[in-house]
Design a protein around this motif. Structure first.
Motif, PDB file in Angstrom:
ATOM      1  N   PRO A 379       1.024  -1.259   0.272  1.00 47.63           N
ATOM      2  CA  PRO A 379       0.238  -0.171  -0.219  1.00 47.63           C
ATOM      3  C   PRO A 379       0.479   1.670   0.368  1.00 47.63           C
ATOM      4  N   THR A 380       2.030   1.606   0.485  1.00 49.89           N
ATOM      5  CA  THR A 380       3.134   2.453   1.070  1.00 49.89           C
ATOM      6  C   THR A 380       2.993   2.749  -0.587  1.00 49.89           C
ATOM      7  N   ALA A 381       3.915   1.775  -1.286  1.00 52.49           N
ATOM      8  CA  ALA A 381       4.564   1.906  -2.895  1.00 52.49           C
ATOM      9  C   ALA A 381       2.781   2.318  -3.699  1.00 52.49           C
ATOM     10  N   ALA A 382       2.138   1.635  -3.556  1.00 55.09           N
ATOM     11  CA  ALA A 382       0.660   2.109  -4.517  1.00 55.09           C
ATOM     12  C   ALA A 382       0.395   3.304  -3.616  1.00 55.09           C
ATOM     13  N   ILE A 383       0.724   4.306  -2.944  1.00 54.77           N
ATOM     14  CA  ILE A 383       0.045   5.165  -2.721  1.00 54.77           C
ATOM     15  C   ILE A 383       1.366   6.071  -3.081  1.00 54.77           C
TER      16      ILE A 383
END
Length: 464
Positions: A379-383
């Protein structure tokens, strides 16, 4: 009919219409690259399991304090983080293959040279400098770079799978490192880590391609642009289309710093960096470095504690892949908040669970903590990708740098607390409180609106 190969467009061959063009690839090259990247992460992860296992044997042989060895781990973690954004830019400039092979060689050298140490400053050089630079170049930004370059579809899942490679590395190496550290000794354990890293180098040099254009395909799941795909000249499109927007071909250090300058104007960047710093403090910094020594303080054999961390590694693989799947389908901000809060609850009760013998409640802890270990990465990479576009991989490198700075601070602080108080209780409770802070920060990150990105060189503060 388009003349592009079906696999270039990410279409399963079995579902594609038959044609007269002869045999087709049954597997998109992106999956081969992802498999080699997974093995590279496994090979690079050997040292991640080592400090907690080797700390007690080194103390027994040389008499070094927990603070000294924690300082070596902290240097490693700082370099592990600060190298990441520059490594991402180097991968854009010189290619993933060259940077990855060099990183694995550095890890192998650093671990092999550890067997020669007899002074505390030498462990700072091997554990800290050499292995820190190597593992930093093979940090989680590597997974984000592979996913963003080679995949248009299922990026979250791929990042989850690749991130699980680090957990798999610990799972593979940790029990053997623990056994070797006891008999014949920690030096043989260090050589095992070196061998694991160097064994992957030939595979990287042969099979890890830099971009889809190297093999004349589009990224997996990519669609040919517009009606041009139906024209005969579209047959030459894959080579051009496969090159991702990676920004200007400038000096890697300059590019990394330029991206940092742009990202620092966006509130989302600081929210992600703060949350990931706490993530690093509560994984690599505390559990990864101090769980085995803390369990040893309570009378638990080191091999038993190492086995518990191996169980964490098993469930980390499951949790991270599942997190990647969830990230492709749900709001990553909510996922982050849930992950951090569950981690905080686990740390809050950990002081009550540590014992000379493994109780069922400890098994529950390691399962839950394993599922949550690096589930925060997809999720961090997606944001980062959603907010910063073409700069997303390098921005994630800087966010990961914050992760490792948090880990380094926690590693040395927990060591100092242990030396001052004789136990780790305050370290576990403090980390639990920080996880609640990270959960609140993550839940309040506002969704990016308008599709603004930093790739044009202008960050928009309203994108927080």
């Amino acid at each position: 009919m388009s003349t592009l190969p079906d696999e270039a467009a990410g279409i399963p061959v079995d579902a594609a219409p038959a044609g007269p063009r002869g045999p087709r690839r049954r597997l998109h090259p992106a999956w081969t690259v992802a498999a080699v990247a997974f093995l590279a992460l496994v090979g690079a992860a050997g040292f991640r399991a080592a400090p907690g296992v080797l700390m007690v044997p080194l103390q027994q042989e040389f008499g070094w304090s927990t603070t000294v060895l924690s300082a070596a781990v902290s240097i490693n973690l700082v370099l592990f983080g600060l190298t990441a954004p520059f490594a991402a830019a180097l991968m854009e400039r010189f290619g993933v293959r060259a940077v990855t092979a060099t990183a694995l060689v550095l890890i192998g050298m650093g671990s092999a040279l550890t067997v020669l140490v007899n002074q505390s400053w030498q462990i700072l050089l091997t554990w800290g400098l050499l292995i820190g630079l190597g593992t930093g170049s093979m940090a989680l930004v590597f997974a984000a770079t592979i996913a963003n370059t080679w995949f248009t579809r299922s990026r979250g899942l791929v990042i989850g799978i690749l991130t699980a490679g680090s957990a798999a590395g610990q799972l593979v190496f940790l029990p053997f490192i623990a056994l070797l550290a006891q008999d014949p000794g920690w030096r043989q354990a260090s050589l095992l880590i070196a061998a694991g890293a160097l064994a992957v180098v030939p595979l990287v040099l042969k099979f890890l391609k830099n971009s889809p254009s190297d093999v004349g395909v589009l990224p997996y799941g990519a669609e040919p642009a517009g009606a041009e795909a139906s024209k005969p000249e579209a047959a030459t499109a894959p080579a051009a289309a496969a090159v991702p927007e990676t920004g200007p071909r400038t000096n890697a250090a300059i590019r990394a710093l330029q991206v940092l300058r742009r990202a620092s104007k966006v509130r989302t960047f600081w929210a992600l960096a703060a949350g990931f710093a706490i993530c690093g403090a509560t994984t690599n910094g505390l559990i990864g470095t101090h769980f085995i020594p803390s369990a040893h303080d309570h009378g638990m054999p080191e091999t038993t504690a190492a086995g518990l961390l191996a169980v964490v590694g098993i469930f980390d693989i499951i949790g991270t892949i599942a997190s990647g799947w969830l990230t492709d389908r749900f709001n990553p901000r909510i996922l982050l908040a849930v992950y951090y809060q569950f981690r905080g609850i686990g740390l809050l009760v950990l002081p009550l669970l540590l014992n000379a013998e493994v109780q069922p409640s400890m098994i529950v802890f390691v399962v839950i903590y394993g599922l949550d270990w690096v589930a925060t990465v997809p999720p961090t990479a997606a944001i980062c990708r959603e907010t910063f576009g073409a700069d997303g991989s390098v921005v994630f490198g800087w966010v990961f740098a914050a992760h490792q700075l948090g880990a380094a601070a926690a590693a040395i602080a927990a060591g100092a607390l242990r030396d001052a108080t004789g136990h780790y209780t305050y370290a576990w409770l403090g980390a639990a409180a920080m996880c609640t802070i990270a959960a609140v920060i993550s839940a309040t990150i506002r969704r990016h609106k308008g599709g603004a990105e930093t790739k044009a060189g202008k960050a928009e503060p309203a994108a927080a």
